[in-house]
Design an enzyme around this catalytic site. Sequence first.
Site, short mmCIF file in Angstrom:
data_model
loop_
_atom_site.label_atom_id
_atom_site.label_comp_id
_atom_site.label_asym_id
_atom_site.label_seq_id
_atom_site.Cartn_x
_atom_site.Cartn_y
_atom_site.Cartn_z
N SER A 143 77.43 6.41 26.23
CA SER A 143 77.96 6.04 24.92
C SER A 143 78.63 7.14 24.12
CB SER A 143 76.86 5.44 24.06
OG SER A 143 76.71 4.09 24.38
N SER A 183 78.86 2.99 23.10
CA SER A 183 78.57 2.42 21.81
C SER A 183 78.98 3.31 20.63
CB SER A 183 77.07 2.12 21.69
OG SER A 183 76.32 3.33 21.75
N LYS A 226 76.92 8.96 13.64
CA LYS A 226 76.67 7.58 14.10
C LYS A 226 75.53 6.96 13.28
CE LYS A 226 75.89 5.23 18.58
NZ LYS A 226 75.69 5.47 20.03
N1 GLN Z 1 77.28 1.03 27.74
C1 GLN Z 1 75.91 1.33 28.05
C2 GLN Z 1 75.02 0.20 27.63
O1 GLN Z 1 75.54 -0.78 27.20
C3 GLN Z 1 75.50 2.61 27.42
C4 GLN Z 1 75.06 2.48 26.03
C5 GLN Z 1 74.65 3.79 25.45
O2 GLN Z 1 74.85 4.85 26.05
N2 GLN Z 1 74.01 3.73 24.30
O3 GLN Z 1 73.84 0.25 27.73
#
Ligand code: GLN
Length: 469
Positions: free
Chosen positions: A173, A149, A74
């Site tokens: 995420s 994400s 990532k």
């Molecule tokens: N979807 C969650 C958010 O928008 C988690 C994001 C993440 O785990 N980086 O914060």
Amino acid sequence: MTISELRKKFVEGSYTPVDALTDIQKVIDERDGTINAFVDVFDDAMASAEEATARYKTEGENAPALLGMPIAIKTNILIEGKRATASSKMLEHYVATYDATVITKLKEAGALFVGATNMDEFAMGSSTESSAFGITRNPVDESRVPGGSSGGSAAAVAMGAAVAALGTDTGGSVRQPASFCGVVGYKPTYGSVSRSGLIAMGSSLDQAGPLTNTVADAEIIHNIISGKDPLDATTINADTYPLVPLKDTYRIGVPRDFLGTGIDADVSAVFESTLTKLKEAGHEIVDVTLPLMEKGLAAYYIVMPAEVSSNLGRFDGVRYGLHVDGADLLDDYMLTRAQGFGEEVKRRILLGTYVLSAGYYDSYYGKAEQVREMMRDELDAVFKDVDILLTPTSPVPAFKIGEKSDPLSMYLADIFTVPANLTGVPALSIPAGTVDRDGVLLPVGVQCIGPHAGDARLFDFGKKMNGEL
Ligand code: GLN
């Protein structure tokens, strides 16, 4: 192929790291123009593959565990000499000057880095639509999001452009995109994996974790990247938490009250059929009540933006990345941050600054931290009774691109994943079935949650559940 299958072939020489990377490059050429899983495909990968291929000839079985294994990373994880963009305009030209600890460990194990994967900007989102470098599409259905994400990492593994990928999980995420793309995703116990060299989102929530084809592969990667790190004071020791024993069969808690509303009926059906199979396999299924878990989302969307507003303060146009010249220093800051950050990032910085401000701190941030503490107590208590908790990973399968343009509706998709981050416990998403949407079968994941330091137990249970043991 799995890591162990690849490893066997690499050692035998019947299929080499060069062969693997050649096949991967074909997949990327054919599909990534549309899928856009990668922000960067590394041009030195073939040289590494050639070197690994040569090393297998001389070292055979003694070669390091991941030698030549094609892994995608990532783009918020630092690899020395490569861009680490967090999919933001702010860091578009930022080249990492050192390796994240997880990268150092993967390098020591011989891993081959295919490229850097796309993500929601600064890891804020559940769909990979907020990247400054374009959306990523779900390889199973290109009209849908891959989740987020870590959507690029999930898509890369799902389309066969890497045998494994690293993502980061602040509120789901790794697990949610794994569920949307039909792969395994793992969020370790907080502190078991070093955060050194990760571009921070919410420091008390963030953990790096693997996305893989099997639970066994997730375990292999996790065991390599985890461990106490002098560069991250929050990393835990082997004796930080009491030992969590493995068992032949497990007592599994289902938090029925928490699973009440908002789940698509066919996603529920996949979950129920998983429970039936587990019962048939000899595990015990019991209902548990966790009244505080539904407060997780509210607490998360206070704590996380608070930490975001603080962590992203460093992007001032002076120290890293983008710099926009203004009339004076304050103007420099304002122009740089206005142009460098996208809409969702700005929204969270504003929210976070607000909940931390004098006069509001006690009523928002302070309260959310109290709820978090109570959730932790509630989970500790339930793990005295059950070994593992089971929930769907997401209430819905992959949604259509553009479908959740209202940020609140996007946040609701995190309902089942945020409690593990708020409380620090480990959680594993495993593909459990499919649901039909417009004639396409979309993957659906089930989430297994364990007690603190219950990582090995989750892998053991996950392998049993996934038919790997
Ligand atoms: N979807 C969650 C958010 O928008 C988690 C994001 C993440 O785990 N980086 O914060």
